[in-house]
Structures are given as structure tokens and as C-alpha cells.
Design an enzyme around this catalytic site. Structure first.
Site, PDB file in Angstrom:
ATOM      1  N   TYR A  88      -7.719  16.068  -8.834  1.00 55.17           N
ATOM      2  CA  TYR A  88      -6.860  15.193  -9.654  1.00 55.17           C
ATOM      3  C   TYR A  88      -5.819  16.031 -10.403  1.00 55.17           C
ATOM      4  O   TYR A  88      -4.616  15.765 -10.326  1.00 55.17           O
ATOM      5  CB  TYR A  88      -7.743  14.412 -10.634  1.00 55.17           C
ATOM      6  CG  TYR A  88      -6.996  13.441 -11.511  1.00 55.17           C
ATOM      7  CD1 TYR A  88      -6.534  12.234 -10.994  1.00 55.17           C
ATOM      8  CD2 TYR A  88      -6.755  13.714 -12.856  1.00 55.17           C
ATOM      9  CE1 TYR A  88      -5.859  11.328 -11.797  1.00 55.17           C
ATOM     10  CE2 TYR A  88      -6.089  12.814 -13.673  1.00 55.17           C
ATOM     11  CZ  TYR A  88      -5.643  11.628 -13.136  1.00 55.17           C
ATOM     12  OH  TYR A  88      -4.977  10.731 -13.935  1.00 55.17           O
ATOM     13  N   LYS A 147      -1.831  15.945  -9.793  1.00 56.71           N
ATOM     14  CA  LYS A 147      -0.956  15.465 -10.881  1.00 56.71           C
ATOM     15  C   LYS A 147       0.034  16.567 -11.286  1.00 56.71           C
ATOM     16  O   LYS A 147       1.167  16.276 -11.681  1.00 56.71           O
ATOM     17  CB  LYS A 147      -1.790  14.998 -12.072  1.00 56.71           C
ATOM     18  CG  LYS A 147      -2.550  13.684 -11.811  1.00 56.71           C
ATOM     19  CD  LYS A 147      -1.608  12.506 -11.619  1.00 56.71           C
ATOM     20  CE  LYS A 147      -2.340  11.168 -11.609  1.00 56.71           C
ATOM     21  NZ  LYS A 147      -1.426  10.021 -11.450  1.00 56.71           N
ATOM     22  N   ASP A 155       0.878  -1.174   0.000  1.00 60.24           N
ATOM     23  CA  ASP A 155       0.000   0.000   0.000  1.00 60.24           C
ATOM     24  C   ASP A 155       0.913   1.220   0.000  1.00 60.24           C
ATOM     25  O   ASP A 155       1.650   1.446   0.975  1.00 60.24           O
ATOM     26  CB  ASP A 155      -0.882  -0.033   1.261  1.00 60.24           C
ATOM     27  CG  ASP A 155      -1.803   1.185   1.349  1.00 60.24           C
ATOM     28  OD1 ASP A 155      -1.645   2.126   0.545  1.00 60.24           O
ATOM     29  OD2 ASP A 155      -2.668   1.187   2.242  1.00 60.24           O
ATOM     30  N   ARG A 168     -15.057   4.272 -13.751  1.00 63.97           N
ATOM     31  CA  ARG A 168     -15.480   5.681 -13.850  1.00 63.97           C
ATOM     32  C   ARG A 168     -16.568   5.845 -14.903  1.00 63.97           C
ATOM     33  O   ARG A 168     -17.505   6.611 -14.717  1.00 63.97           O
ATOM     34  CB  ARG A 168     -14.275   6.583 -14.171  1.00 63.97           C
ATOM     35  CG  ARG A 168     -13.327   6.779 -13.007  1.00 63.97           C
ATOM     36  CD  ARG A 168     -12.344   7.898 -13.250  1.00 63.97           C
ATOM     37  NE  ARG A 168     -11.369   7.632 -14.284  1.00 63.97           N
ATOM     38  CZ  ARG A 168     -10.310   6.826 -14.150  1.00 63.97           C
ATOM     39  NH1 ARG A 168     -10.105   6.198 -13.011  1.00 63.97           N
ATOM     40  NH2 ARG A 168      -9.463   6.652 -15.150  1.00 63.97           N
ATOM     41  N   PRO A 218      -9.018  -0.913 -15.896  1.00 59.51           N
ATOM     42  CA  PRO A 218     -10.155  -1.274 -15.039  1.00 59.51           C
ATOM     43  C   PRO A 218     -10.762  -0.065 -14.335  1.00 59.51           C
ATOM     44  O   PRO A 218     -11.984   0.074 -14.264  1.00 59.51           O
ATOM     45  CB  PRO A 218      -9.538  -2.247 -14.029  1.00 59.51           C
ATOM     46  CG  PRO A 218      -8.347  -2.807 -14.721  1.00 59.51           C
ATOM     47  CD  PRO A 218      -7.828  -1.719 -15.607  1.00 59.51           C
ATOM     48  N   ARG A 241     -12.081  17.585 -12.784  1.00 63.73           N
ATOM     49  CA  ARG A 241     -10.811  16.963 -12.401  1.00 63.73           C
ATOM     50  C   ARG A 241     -10.005  17.939 -11.536  1.00 63.73           C
ATOM     51  O   ARG A 241      -8.790  18.069 -11.712  1.00 63.73           O
ATOM     52  CB  ARG A 241     -10.013  16.554 -13.657  1.00 63.73           C
ATOM     53  CG  ARG A 241     -10.626  15.385 -14.430  1.00 63.73           C
ATOM     54  CD  ARG A 241     -10.556  14.082 -13.643  1.00 63.73           C
ATOM     55  NE  ARG A 241     -11.157  12.960 -14.345  1.00 63.73           N
ATOM     56  CZ  ARG A 241     -12.438  12.589 -14.193  1.00 63.73           C
ATOM     57  NH1 ARG A 241     -13.253  13.260 -13.400  1.00 63.73           N
ATOM     58  NH2 ARG A 241     -12.903  11.540 -14.834  1.00 63.73           N
TER      59      ARG A 241
HETATM   60  P1  NAD Z   1      -5.984   1.425 -12.539  1.00 65.53           P
HETATM   61  O1  NAD Z   1      -6.463   2.653 -11.827  1.00 65.53           O
HETATM   62  O2  NAD Z   1      -6.952   0.645 -13.297  1.00 65.53           O
HETATM   63  O3  NAD Z   1      -5.261   0.478 -11.514  1.00 65.53           O
HETATM   64  C1  NAD Z   1      -4.669   1.052 -10.421  1.00 65.53           C
HETATM   65  C2  NAD Z   1      -3.979   0.012  -9.557  1.00 65.53           C
HETATM   66  O4  NAD Z   1      -3.594   0.726  -8.388  1.00 65.53           O
HETATM   67  C3  NAD Z   1      -4.872  -1.135  -9.091  1.00 65.53           C
HETATM   68  O5  NAD Z   1      -4.200  -2.364  -9.358  1.00 65.53           O
HETATM   69  C4  NAD Z   1      -5.020  -0.887  -7.593  1.00 65.53           C
HETATM   70  O6  NAD Z   1      -5.103  -2.090  -6.846  1.00 65.53           O
HETATM   71  C5  NAD Z   1      -3.754  -0.115  -7.277  1.00 65.53           C
HETATM   72  N1  NAD Z   1      -3.844   0.702  -6.074  1.00 65.53           N
HETATM   73  C6  NAD Z   1      -4.886   1.451  -5.656  1.00 65.53           C
HETATM   74  N2  NAD Z   1      -4.609   2.019  -4.467  1.00 65.53           N
HETATM   75  C7  NAD Z   1      -3.339   1.624  -4.142  1.00 65.53           C
HETATM   76  C8  NAD Z   1      -2.499   1.863  -3.036  1.00 65.53           C
HETATM   77  N3  NAD Z   1      -2.890   2.629  -2.006  1.00 65.53           N
HETATM   78  N4  NAD Z   1      -1.276   1.296  -3.032  1.00 65.53           N
HETATM   79  C9  NAD Z   1      -0.872   0.513  -4.052  1.00 65.53           C
HETATM   80  N5  NAD Z   1      -1.638   0.229  -5.121  1.00 65.53           N
HETATM   81  C10 NAD Z   1      -2.858   0.783  -5.155  1.00 65.53           C
HETATM   82  O7  NAD Z   1      -4.768   1.830 -13.467  1.00 65.53           O
HETATM   83  P2  NAD Z   1      -4.614   3.016 -14.512  1.00 65.53           P
HETATM   84  O8  NAD Z   1      -5.931   3.619 -14.914  1.00 65.53           O
HETATM   85  O9  NAD Z   1      -3.726   2.457 -15.557  1.00 65.53           O
HETATM   86  O10 NAD Z   1      -3.877   4.173 -13.688  1.00 65.53           O
HETATM   87  C11 NAD Z   1      -2.522   4.078 -13.346  1.00 65.53           C
HETATM   88  C12 NAD Z   1      -1.947   5.481 -13.209  1.00 65.53           C
HETATM   89  O11 NAD Z   1      -2.071   6.156 -14.451  1.00 65.53           O
HETATM   90  C13 NAD Z   1      -2.630   6.362 -12.174  1.00 65.53           C
HETATM   91  O12 NAD Z   1      -1.673   7.163 -11.521  1.00 65.53           O
HETATM   92  C14 NAD Z   1      -3.541   7.216 -13.011  1.00 65.53           C
HETATM   93  O13 NAD Z   1      -3.859   8.455 -12.400  1.00 65.53           O
HETATM   94  C15 NAD Z   1      -2.668   7.412 -14.233  1.00 65.53           C
HETATM   95  N6  NAD Z   1      -3.427   7.816 -15.416  1.00 65.53           N
HETATM   96  C16 NAD Z   1      -4.390   6.998 -15.906  1.00 65.53           C
HETATM   97  C17 NAD Z   1      -5.123   7.410 -17.009  1.00 65.53           C
HETATM   98  C18 NAD Z   1      -6.218   6.563 -17.580  1.00 65.53           C
HETATM   99  O14 NAD Z   1      -6.980   7.071 -18.408  1.00 65.53           O
HETATM  100  N7  NAD Z   1      -6.332   5.297 -17.230  1.00 65.53           N
HETATM  101  C19 NAD Z   1      -4.854   8.655 -17.600  1.00 65.53           C
HETATM  102  C20 NAD Z   1      -3.845   9.447 -17.061  1.00 65.53           C
HETATM  103  C21 NAD Z   1      -3.132   9.016 -15.963  1.00 65.53           C
END
Ligand code: NAD
Length: 246
Positions: free
Chosen positions: A148, A152, A59, A189, A184, A145
């Protein structure tokens, strides 16, 4: 394609989405990958798929757990800070608990893990730190956002500060700013809006390429920044966003 053989990479949030694709891509290029996630079972299952991957529950909000994990694994040359959380809402929807959660998970965890890993990188004389920010940050505003985007943006500021402080020590630090990427949590969302298909269409429409990104397309940038191909590059925020920020 570059090899990452001989390097060890620590990845947070490696069970799903961008973190998972990146852990797989780093391992495929020869890095030893320490794949961590709050969902320990999922990263242990991921570790079964490649001899280059080991999985650990972590975590990123837990200071003591971060310190203990970093002390117990091999020195790390590549760090991917990927854990993040989307608060959906304007400033008026954002109570102070939402603000704190956004900054704890997006910004403070990046600070915490980087601070734990950096001394080992300095001992070894090299390191590449890669922070997953977002195009929704200091790069671009987007509706609903608020927390967020602010948190970021903090990641981009941290990235540049770390790059400046350690540029003479063989440490590089860069950020990646994804557009909307299939994952996922994105599906959750979209479902939470009450009309998945309509929300998906709206998200696709704001991407000039007319499609969402795939996690593997962010993982390719992670691998570039992780290795020697990007040796002359530090302190930058790289948009991989399907043209959203044009
Ligand atoms: P996701 O959100 O689907 O998966 C996130 C993972 O984080 C999960 O496996 C979850 O178990 C884990 N997680 C949650 N809380 C946690 C904690 N406290 N400690 C450790 N692990 C934890 O993945 P995603 O959408 O690919 O996002 C990954 C990153 O990319 C994030 O920082 C997100 O903000 C960023 N991001 C995503 C997008 C998008 O559109 N998906 C766009 C821009 C940035």
C-alpha cells in the site's frame, strides 16, 4: 466558498467514502459531476440525489471501459482519482499477486485515467487533477502497509511528474494524503482484525487528534484543489491526517 459552476468533474470510486463525499461536495459547489464506481447501481442512486450528478459504472482496471467512458462524456476540467486498495501485510506477506493488485488499483489506474482525460484538458487549456494518495506513502511508513505504502508513494511521484510536464499548459496536479478516515472499507479492515473495537481504538490512538477523519474533511480539500482558490498550487502532496505526520 468558491463556486465550481461551469466545470465538469470526473470522480472514480464515487460510491463510498472519500469519493462519494467529494462527488457530493463538488456538485454542491456547482460542478457537473460524473460519478463513477465499479458499483454502478450505487452511483446511479447517488445521481438521483442531485441534478448536478450523473452516475456511470466504471472499473478503473478496465482500459477499454475507461477510454470509452472518457470519449462519451463532456470534456472534464476536474479529475479526482480516488479508487484504491489496502493490502494488509509486511513484505513477507505480500505475494506478487498482492503487489500487482496494489499497483494496478492504486498507481496504474491513476496513470490510465489521467492519460485518457488529459488531452481534453489540454484542448480546453485548463485542468485540475487530484490524486488520493495517503499519508502512508513516501510521507510516512506504517506497520503492515508495505504494498500500500509503496503504491501510494508512486502516486505522489506521478503527481509531481505530471505537474512538472504540464505546468505551462494550464494543468495542475496535486495529491491529498489522508490519515485514517471513516469509510466502509475501513470498517471492513477493522472487522477483519477479529476485534473491531480494539482495532478502532488503535487507529484512533495513532491520530494525535484522537479521532478518525470524516470523508467530508477530505472532500473540502478536494474542492479547494479543484477550483481557482488554489490556482497558484501544483505538484504538492497535502496531508489531511489529524496530525499523524507531525
Ligand atoms: P472505500 O474504500 O470505502 O470505497 C472505495 C470505493 O471504491 C467503493 O465504492 C468501491 O466500490 C470502489 N472500487 C473498488 N474497486 C474499484 C474499481 N476497480 N474500480 C472502480 N471503483 C472501485 O473508500 P475510502 O476508504 O474513502 O478510500 C478512497 C481512497 O482514499 C482510496 O484510494 C484509499 O486508499 C484512500 N485513503 C483512504 C483512507 C482511509 O482511511 N479511509 C486513508 C488514506 C487514503
Amino acid at each position: 466558498e468558491q463556486t465550481l459552476k461551469g466545470k465538469t468533474a470526473l470522480v472514480t470510486a464515487a460510491a463510498n467514502g472519500i469519493g462519494r463525499a467529494s462527488a457530493e461536495a463538488l456538485a454542491a459547489r456547482g460542478a457537473q459531476v460524473i460519478a463513477t464506481d465499479i458499483d454502478g447501481a450505487a452511483v446511479e442512486a447517488l445521481a438521483q440525489t442531485s441534478s448536478n450528478v450523473t452516475g456511470y459504472p466504471l472499473d478503473v482496471l478496465d482500459d477499454a471501459a475507461v477510454t470509452a467512458l472518457v470519449a462519451s462524456v463532456a470534456p472534464v476540467q476536474i479529475l479526482l482519482n480516488c479508487a484504491g486498495w489496502v493490502h494488509d501485510g509486511t513484505i513477507l506477506d505480500c505475494d506478487s499477486a498482492d503487489w500487482d493488485r496494489a499497483f494496478d488499483l492504486n498507481a496504474k489506474a491513476t496513470y490510465r485515467i489521467t492519460k485518457a482525460v488529459l488531452p481534453g484538458m489540454l484542448d480546453g487549456g485548463s485542468g485540475s487533477i487530484i490524486n488520493i494518495a495517503s499519508i502512508v506513502s513516501s510521507e510516512k511508513g506504517a506497520p503492515r502497509r508495505f504494498a500500500y505504502g509503496a503504491s501510494k508513494a508512486a502516486i505522489i511521484g506521478m503527481t509531481k511528474a505530471i505537474a512538472a510536464d504540464f505546468v505551462k499548459d494550464g494543468i495542475r496536479c496535486n495529491a491529498i494524503c489522508p490519515g485514517t478516515v471513516q469509510s466502509p472499507s475501513l470498517n471492513e479492515r477493522l472487522a477483519a482484525t477479529g476485534d473491531f473495537d480494539k482495532a478502532l481504538a488503535a487507529f484512533k490512538e495513532r491520530q494525535p487528534m484522537g479521532r478518525l477523519g470524516q470523508p467530508e474533511e477530505i472532500a473540502d480539500m478536494v474542492c479547494y484543489l479543484a477550483g481557482d482558490l488554489s490556482a497558484f498550487t501544483t505538484g504538492q502532496a497535502f496531508a489531511v491526517d489529524g496530525g499523524w505526520s507531525i
